[in-house]
Every structure is written in structure tokens, then in C-alpha cells.
Design a protein around this motif. Structure first.
Motif, PDB file in Angstrom:
ATOM      1  N   GLN A   1       0.825  -1.206   0.000  1.00 13.62           N
ATOM      2  CA  GLN A   1       0.000   0.000   0.000  1.00 13.62           C
ATOM      3  C   GLN A   1       0.867   1.267   0.000  1.00 13.62           C
ATOM      4  OE1 GLN A   1      -2.864  -0.106   3.149  1.00 13.62           O
ATOM      5  NE2 GLN A   1      -3.485   2.026   2.862  1.00 13.62           N
ATOM      6  N   PHE A   2       1.874   1.262   0.867  1.00  9.95           N
ATOM      7  CA  PHE A   2       2.787   2.417   0.922  1.00  9.95           C
ATOM      8  C   PHE A   2       4.051   1.997   0.192  1.00  9.95           C
ATOM      9  CE2 PHE A   2       0.015   2.638   4.612  1.00  9.95           C
ATOM     10  CZ  PHE A   2      -0.583   3.861   4.377  1.00  9.95           C
TER      11      PHE A   2
ATOM     12  N   GLY B   1       1.259   9.731  -6.526  1.00 10.45           N
ATOM     13  CA  GLY B   1       1.085   8.453  -5.841  1.00 10.45           C
ATOM     14  C   GLY B   1       0.971   7.291  -6.821  1.00 10.45           C
TER      15      GLY B   1
ATOM     16  N   GLN C   1       3.526   4.111  -7.275  1.00 12.09           N
ATOM     17  CA  GLN C   1       3.129   2.709  -7.231  1.00 12.09           C
ATOM     18  C   GLN C   1       3.584   1.989  -8.503  1.00 12.09           C
ATOM     19  OE1 GLN C   1       2.998   0.403  -5.331  1.00 12.09           O
ATOM     20  NE2 GLN C   1       0.971   0.372  -4.378  1.00 12.09           N
TER      21      GLN C   1
ATOM     22  N   ASN D   1      -3.746   3.622  -0.909  1.00  8.05           N
ATOM     23  CA  ASN D   1      -3.275   4.971  -0.608  1.00  8.05           C
ATOM     24  C   ASN D   1      -3.449   5.907  -1.810  1.00  8.05           C
ATOM     25  OD1 ASN D   1      -2.058   6.766   1.254  1.00  8.05           O
ATOM     26  ND2 ASN D   1      -0.084   6.542   0.203  1.00  8.05           N
TER      27      ASN D   1
ATOM     28  N   SER E   1      -6.299   4.705  -8.559  1.00  6.01           N
ATOM     29  CA  SER E   1      -6.566   3.308  -8.189  1.00  6.01           C
ATOM     30  C   SER E   1      -6.988   2.507  -9.406  1.00  6.01           C
ATOM     31  CB  SER E   1      -7.686   3.237  -7.145  1.00  6.01           C
ATOM     32  OG  SER E   1      -7.261   3.803  -5.946  1.00  6.01           O
TER      33      SER E   1
END
Ligand code: ADP
Ligand code: ADP
Length: 234
Positions: free
Chosen positions: A92-93, A146, A150, A173, A179
Motif C-alpha cells: 500500500q505504501f 502516488g 506505485q 493509498n 486506483s
């Protein structure tokens, strides 16, 4: 032969009156090239399942087989070696190193593993390009969104050519647009490049990109859906 299978996998945290039965007999097999999502509410055991399959923790009972090898019979050093060789993790992070750029972050695990830096950078660059970060190779994490961070983590996981990608709430996150893009990328990694993926998520919109959704509740598989529409898409 499945890439991963579990047999009556159970995990109990603590003991006595305060024991938590996180997994209660999970039987799951993931075939080469499959993209499987494990979905369920917070606390149902998703992370525990991923940690046991990834050899980050040991089961209370039951087996985890990775390409025919029983993880539970290996010692810690052997588990670590198998994990490095066969598994790519996405969290997630993003777990990127702030002072390294995208290319260095993606190449680092291979270099630490003894690969010649030239080859490691070459492979890292190829995967960064595939995930759409060709123009961002020299950016540091703080200069990336973000979703882009990822993607670096996903390229890093893929670059060492693992047998399976284990993704633990990789969109947890990110905002909903990022997403969705990450879920589409995982879909592409599976259908276009034939990689095997196990994703855990509480988000049905993300799970919907998988070939198969396994529903977990209170540590048990309660339902399973095969996404037939996948045949012949893309
Ligand atoms: P999920 O990922 O679906 O949110 P988890 O696998 O994290 O579920 O947790 C399953 C259950 O096990 C929860 O009740 C959680 O509180 C408990 N649990 C998870 N890890 C530990 C731990 N290290 N010690 C004690 N309880 C834990
Ligand atoms: P996730 O959001 O991925 O389910 P959690 O926030 O539940 O992760 O857990 C983060 C870490 O804390 C994990 O390593 C998990 O094993 C541990 N953990 C979760 N629940 C508990 C708990 N009740 N007691 C101790 N450790 C826990």
C-alpha cells in the motif's frame, strides 16, 4: 502445477482467551498466468494470507506450496532465498527510497542480489517503460504522483522476473482515478505479459479487474467468482 497453493492453511495469533483465529482452513490454488483477487472486509484475514504465502510469517497449521515446494518445511534462510527468487511484493505504501530516482529504486533489489548493475538498470528501465514511466526515469519519489510511485514499485517487483506478484492493497493509498489506473495496469501485466498476480483488496471496483475473485470472511473462503468476460478481452 499451480504457482501457489495452500492446504488447510490456518493462522491463530496469540493464545487462550485472547486468541485471534485469522485464517481457518484456506484451500486456494493459483495457476500460472492467473490474476486472482482476494476480497473481503477489514480484519477478514487478507493480509495474513498474503504474508503466509509470501513467507513473511509462518502458519499455525497447514501448508503453503510454491511451485511444488513446501514453504513450511524450509528454514528461515531458505524461505528468504525462495522469496527473493520467486516473489515480487507490492504494498500500500510504495516503500521507495526517497533519495533514489525511479530507475535506481527499480534496479536496487537486483543489484543487492548480486546482479551486474548494467543488467539491473537495463531490466529496470524496460519495466519502467512498460508501466508508462519511460519519461520519469530520473525522477525521485517526491517528484512523482502516488500512482506513479506505485508504478515504480510494480516495475521493481516485476524486474526480477518473479513467479508471482503479491500485491497487498496496492490502491489503498491512492485516489479513485489512480486506483483504477493501477488496477488496469495489473490487468495488462496479466493479460499482455502473462504474469501471475495475487491481489488483496477490500475494494470491489479493484477486484473486478481480476480473472477470479475469492471472497474471504472471518478467515474462511465463503464464495468465488470467475470473471468469464475476461476470455478474449483486450
Ligand atoms: P485484513 O488484511 O483482511 O484486514 P488481517 O489479516 O490484517 O486482515 O487480520 C486478520 C485478523 O487477525 C484481525 O482480527 C487482526 O486484528 C488479527 N491480526 C493480524 N495480525 C495480527 C498480529 N500480528 N497479532 C494479533 N492479531 C493480528
Ligand atoms: P492491513 O491494513 O494490510 O490489513 P493492518 O493495518 O491490519 O494491515 O496490519 C498492519 C500490521 O500490523 C501487520 O503486520 C499485521 O500483522 C499487524 N497487526 C494487525 N492487527 C494486529 C493486532 N490486532 N495485533 C497486533 N498486530 C496486528
Amino acid at each position: 502445477q499451480p504457482i501457489v497453493s495452500t492446504q488447510d492453511l490456518t493462522k491463530v495469533y496469540g493464545h487462550g482467551a485472547t486468541a485471534v483465529h485469522a485464517l481457518r482452513g484456506i484451500n486456494l490454488a493459483i495457476q500460472p498466468g492467473e490474476f486472482v483477487a482476494v476480497m473481503g472486509p477489514s480484519g477478514c484475514g487478507k493480509s495474513t494470507l498474503l504474508h503466509l504465502i509470501g513467507g513473511l510469517d509462518r502458519p499455525t497449521s497447514g501448508k503453503v506450496m510454491i511451485e511444488g515446494e513446501d514453504l513450511t518445511r524450509l528454514n528461515d534462510d531458505q524461505v528468504t532465498a525462495l522469496r527473493r527468487r520467486k516473489m515480487g511484493f507490492v504494498f500500500q505504501f510504495f516503500n521507495l527510497i526517497p533519495v533514489l530516482n525511479a530507475l535506481e529504486n527499480a534496479a536496487l533489489p537486483m543489484i543487492l542480489d548480486g546482479m551486474r548493475p548494467n543488467e539491473a538498470y537495463q531490466r529496470a528501465r524496460e519495466w519502467l517503460e512498460r508501466v508508462g514511466l519511460g519519461p520519469r526515469l530520473t525522477h525521485r519519489p517526491s517528484e512523482l504522483s502516488g500512482g506513479e510511485q506505485q508504478r515504480v514499485a510494480i516495475a521493481r517487483a516485476l524486474a526480477s522476473e518473479p513467479s508471482i506478484i503479491l500485491a497487498d492493497e496496492p490502491t489503498g493509498n491512492l485516489d479513485s482515478r489512480a486506483s483504477e489506473e493501477i488496477a488496469m495496469l495489473l490487468r495488462q501485466i496479466s493479460s499482455e505479459w502473462g504474469r501471475t498476480i495475487l491481489l488483496v483488496t477490500h475494494d470491489p471496483r479493484i477486484a473486478a479487474y481480476a480473472d477470479r475473485i475469492v471472497f474471504l470472511k472471518d478467515g474462511q473462503i465463503v464464495d468465488e467468482t470467475i470473471m468469464e468476460s475476461r476470455n478474449g478481452d483486450e
